[in-house]
Design a protein around this motif. Sequence first.
Motif, PDB file in Angstrom:
ATOM      1  N   THR A   1       0.839  -1.204   0.000  1.00  0.00           N
ATOM      2  CA  THR A   1       0.000   0.000   0.000  1.00  0.00           C
ATOM      3  C   THR A   1       0.872   1.251   0.000  1.00  0.00           C
ATOM      4  O   THR A   1       0.629   2.202  -0.746  1.00  0.00           O
ATOM      5  CB  THR A   1      -0.940  -0.002   1.222  1.00  0.00           C
ATOM      6  N   TYR A   2       1.895   1.236   0.833  1.00  0.00           N
ATOM      7  CA  TYR A   2       2.833   2.359   0.900  1.00  0.00           C
ATOM      8  C   TYR A   2       3.539   2.547  -0.440  1.00  0.00           C
ATOM      9  O   TYR A   2       3.664   3.674  -0.939  1.00  0.00           O
ATOM     10  CB  TYR A   2       3.833   2.108   2.023  1.00  0.00           C
ATOM     11  N   LYS A   3       3.965   1.441  -1.046  1.00  0.00           N
ATOM     12  CA  LYS A   3       4.627   1.509  -2.349  1.00  0.00           C
ATOM     13  C   LYS A   3       3.693   2.106  -3.394  1.00  0.00           C
ATOM     14  O   LYS A   3       4.094   2.958  -4.187  1.00  0.00           O
ATOM     15  CB  LYS A   3       5.079   0.113  -2.776  1.00  0.00           C
ATOM     16  N   HIS A   4       2.441   1.687  -3.378  1.00  0.00           N
ATOM     17  CA  HIS A   4       1.453   2.213  -4.325  1.00  0.00           C
ATOM     18  C   HIS A   4       1.290   3.730  -4.146  1.00  0.00           C
ATOM     19  O   HIS A   4       1.267   4.482  -5.128  1.00  0.00           O
ATOM     20  CB  HIS A   4       0.119   1.498  -4.128  1.00  0.00           C
ATOM     21  N   ASP A   5       1.216   4.173  -2.908  1.00  0.00           N
ATOM     22  CA  ASP A   5       1.106   5.611  -2.628  1.00  0.00           C
ATOM     23  C   ASP A   5       2.335   6.376  -3.123  1.00  0.00           C
ATOM     24  O   ASP A   5       2.213   7.471  -3.678  1.00  0.00           O
ATOM     25  CB  ASP A   5       0.911   5.863  -1.138  1.00  0.00           C
ATOM     26  N   LEU A   6       3.521   5.793  -2.912  1.00  0.00           N
ATOM     27  CA  LEU A   6       4.744   6.435  -3.383  1.00  0.00           C
ATOM     28  C   LEU A   6       4.752   6.550  -4.903  1.00  0.00           C
ATOM     29  O   LEU A   6       5.107   7.592  -5.462  1.00  0.00           O
ATOM     30  CB  LEU A   6       5.974   5.643  -2.922  1.00  0.00           C
ATOM     31  N   LEU A   7       4.338   5.482  -5.578  1.00  0.00           N
ATOM     32  CA  LEU A   7       4.308   5.510  -7.042  1.00  0.00           C
ATOM     33  C   LEU A   7       3.308   6.541  -7.565  1.00  0.00           C
ATOM     34  O   LEU A   7       3.585   7.241  -8.542  1.00  0.00           O
ATOM     35  CB  LEU A   7       3.986   4.115  -7.592  1.00  0.00           C
ATOM     36  N   GLU A   8       2.170   6.652  -6.893  1.00  0.00           N
ATOM     37  CA  GLU A   8       1.193   7.670  -7.295  1.00  0.00           C
ATOM     38  C   GLU A   8       1.759   9.077  -7.117  1.00  0.00           C
ATOM     39  O   GLU A   8       1.569   9.936  -7.971  1.00  0.00           O
ATOM     40  CB  GLU A   8      -0.101   7.520  -6.490  1.00  0.00           C
ATOM     41  N   SER A   9       2.435   9.296  -6.013  1.00  0.00           N
ATOM     42  CA  SER A   9       3.036  10.615  -5.766  1.00  0.00           C
ATOM     43  C   SER A   9       4.080  10.929  -6.828  1.00  0.00           C
ATOM     44  O   SER A   9       4.103  12.032  -7.382  1.00  0.00           O
ATOM     45  CB  SER A   9       3.691  10.657  -4.388  1.00  0.00           C
ATOM     46  N   LEU A  10       4.942   9.962  -7.117  1.00  0.00           N
ATOM     47  CA  LEU A  10       5.977  10.173  -8.126  1.00  0.00           C
ATOM     48  C   LEU A  10       5.369  10.450  -9.498  1.00  0.00           C
ATOM     49  O   LEU A  10       5.855  11.302 -10.240  1.00  0.00           O
ATOM     50  CB  LEU A  10       6.921   8.972  -8.180  1.00  0.00           C
ATOM     51  N   GLU A  11       4.296   9.756  -9.817  1.00  0.00           N
ATOM     52  CA  GLU A  11       3.627   9.992 -11.102  1.00  0.00           C
ATOM     53  C   GLU A  11       3.055  11.411 -11.151  1.00  0.00           C
ATOM     54  O   GLU A  11       3.179  12.103 -12.160  1.00  0.00           O
ATOM     55  CB  GLU A  11       2.512   8.970 -11.314  1.00  0.00           C
ATOM     56  N   MET A  12       2.462  11.847 -10.045  1.00  0.00           N
ATOM     57  CA  MET A  12       1.917  13.200  -9.985  1.00  0.00           C
ATOM     58  C   MET A  12       3.023  14.238 -10.162  1.00  0.00           C
ATOM     59  O   MET A  12       2.875  15.211 -10.897  1.00  0.00           O
ATOM     60  CB  MET A  12       1.206  13.432  -8.659  1.00  0.00           C
ATOM     61  N   TYR A  13       4.157  14.029  -9.495  1.00  0.00           N
ATOM     62  CA  TYR A  13       5.276  14.964  -9.618  1.00  0.00           C
ATOM     63  C   TYR A  13       5.782  15.001 -11.064  1.00  0.00           C
ATOM     64  O   TYR A  13       6.057  16.074 -11.600  1.00  0.00           O
ATOM     65  CB  TYR A  13       6.419  14.590  -8.688  1.00  0.00           C
ATOM     66  N   ASP A  14       5.900  13.818 -11.676  1.00  0.00           N
ATOM     67  CA  ASP A  14       6.352  13.762 -13.070  1.00  0.00           C
ATOM     68  C   ASP A  14       5.396  14.506 -13.997  1.00  0.00           C
ATOM     69  O   ASP A  14       5.827  15.249 -14.877  1.00  0.00           O
ATOM     70  CB  ASP A  14       6.495  12.314 -13.545  1.00  0.00           C
ATOM     71  N   LEU A  15       4.101  14.306 -13.803  1.00  0.00           N
ATOM     72  CA  LEU A  15       3.114  14.989 -14.644  1.00  0.00           C
ATOM     73  C   LEU A  15       3.229  16.501 -14.491  1.00  0.00           C
ATOM     74  O   LEU A  15       3.175  17.239 -15.474  1.00  0.00           O
ATOM     75  CB  LEU A  15       1.701  14.529 -14.294  1.00  0.00           C
ATOM     76  N   TYR A  16       3.403  16.965 -13.265  1.00  0.00           N
ATOM     77  CA  TYR A  16       3.540  18.401 -13.048  1.00  0.00           C
ATOM     78  C   TYR A  16       4.802  18.930 -13.719  1.00  0.00           C
ATOM     79  O   TYR A  16       4.758  19.934 -14.429  1.00  0.00           O
ATOM     80  CB  TYR A  16       3.579  18.743 -11.559  1.00  0.00           C
ATOM     81  N   LEU A  17       5.915  18.240 -13.493  1.00  0.00           N
ATOM     82  CA  LEU A  17       7.177  18.717 -14.047  1.00  0.00           C
ATOM     83  C   LEU A  17       7.172  18.683 -15.570  1.00  0.00           C
ATOM     84  O   LEU A  17       7.701  19.597 -16.214  1.00  0.00           O
ATOM     85  CB  LEU A  17       8.342  17.893 -13.482  1.00  0.00           C
ATOM     86  N   GLU A  18       6.559  17.650 -16.154  1.00  0.00           N
ATOM     87  CA  GLU A  18       6.454  17.584 -17.614  1.00  0.00           C
ATOM     88  C   GLU A  18       5.584  18.704 -18.152  1.00  0.00           C
ATOM     89  O   GLU A  18       5.867  19.268 -19.215  1.00  0.00           O
ATOM     90  CB  GLU A  18       5.907  16.231 -18.057  1.00  0.00           C
ATOM     91  N   SER A  19       4.530  19.039 -17.432  1.00  0.00           N
ATOM     92  CA  SER A  19       3.617  20.087 -17.903  1.00  0.00           C
ATOM     93  C   SER A  19       4.291  21.465 -17.876  1.00  0.00           C
ATOM     94  O   SER A  19       3.868  22.377 -18.590  1.00  0.00           O
ATOM     95  CB  SER A  19       2.348  20.116 -17.062  1.00  0.00           C
ATOM     96  N   GLN A  20       5.327  21.620 -17.078  1.00  0.00           N
ATOM     97  CA  GLN A  20       6.031  22.894 -17.002  1.00  0.00           C
ATOM     98  C   GLN A  20       6.872  23.167 -18.238  1.00  0.00           C
ATOM     99  O   GLN A  20       7.205  24.306 -18.532  1.00  0.00           O
ATOM    100  CB  GLN A  20       6.922  22.938 -15.762  1.00  0.00           C
ATOM    101  N   PHE A  21       7.224  22.098 -18.968  1.00  0.00           N
ATOM    102  CA  PHE A  21       8.085  22.256 -20.123  1.00  0.00           C
ATOM    103  C   PHE A  21       7.327  22.184 -21.445  1.00  0.00           C
ATOM    104  O   PHE A  21       7.924  22.211 -22.502  1.00  0.00           O
ATOM    105  CB  PHE A  21       9.191  21.185 -20.105  1.00  0.00           C
ATOM    106  N   ILE A  22       6.012  22.107 -21.377  1.00  0.00           N
ATOM    107  CA  ILE A  22       5.202  22.049 -22.601  1.00  0.00           C
ATOM    108  C   ILE A  22       4.794  23.450 -23.013  1.00  0.00           C
ATOM    109  O   ILE A  22       4.614  24.337 -22.311  1.00  0.00           O
ATOM    110  CB  ILE A  22       3.949  21.165 -22.400  1.00  0.00           C
TER     111      ILE A  22
END
Length: 63
Positions: free
Chosen positions: A42-63
Motif C-alpha cells: 500500500t505504501y509503495k502504491h502511494d509512493l508511485l502515485e506521488s511520483l507519477e503526480m510529480y512527473d506529470l507536473y514537471l512535464e507540464s512545465q516544459f510544454i
Amino acid sequence: MGRDLESIYRELKVVKTKELEECNKELNCPDYNSLIRKALMTYKHDLLESLEMYDLYLESQFI
C-alpha cells in the motif's frame, strides 16, 4: 517570497524515490508476515502515485 513549486516538486521527487527504494528493499525481506507485506505494498502504491503526480507536473512545465 517562497520557493517555486517546481523546485519543491523536484525535492519531493528525490525524497519519494529514496523512500521507494527503501520500500522495495523491505519487500524483499522474507521475514515479514502477510499483513506487513500488504502495508508495504500500500505504501509503495502511494509512493508511485506521488511520483507519477510529480512527473506529470514537471512535464507540464516544459510544454
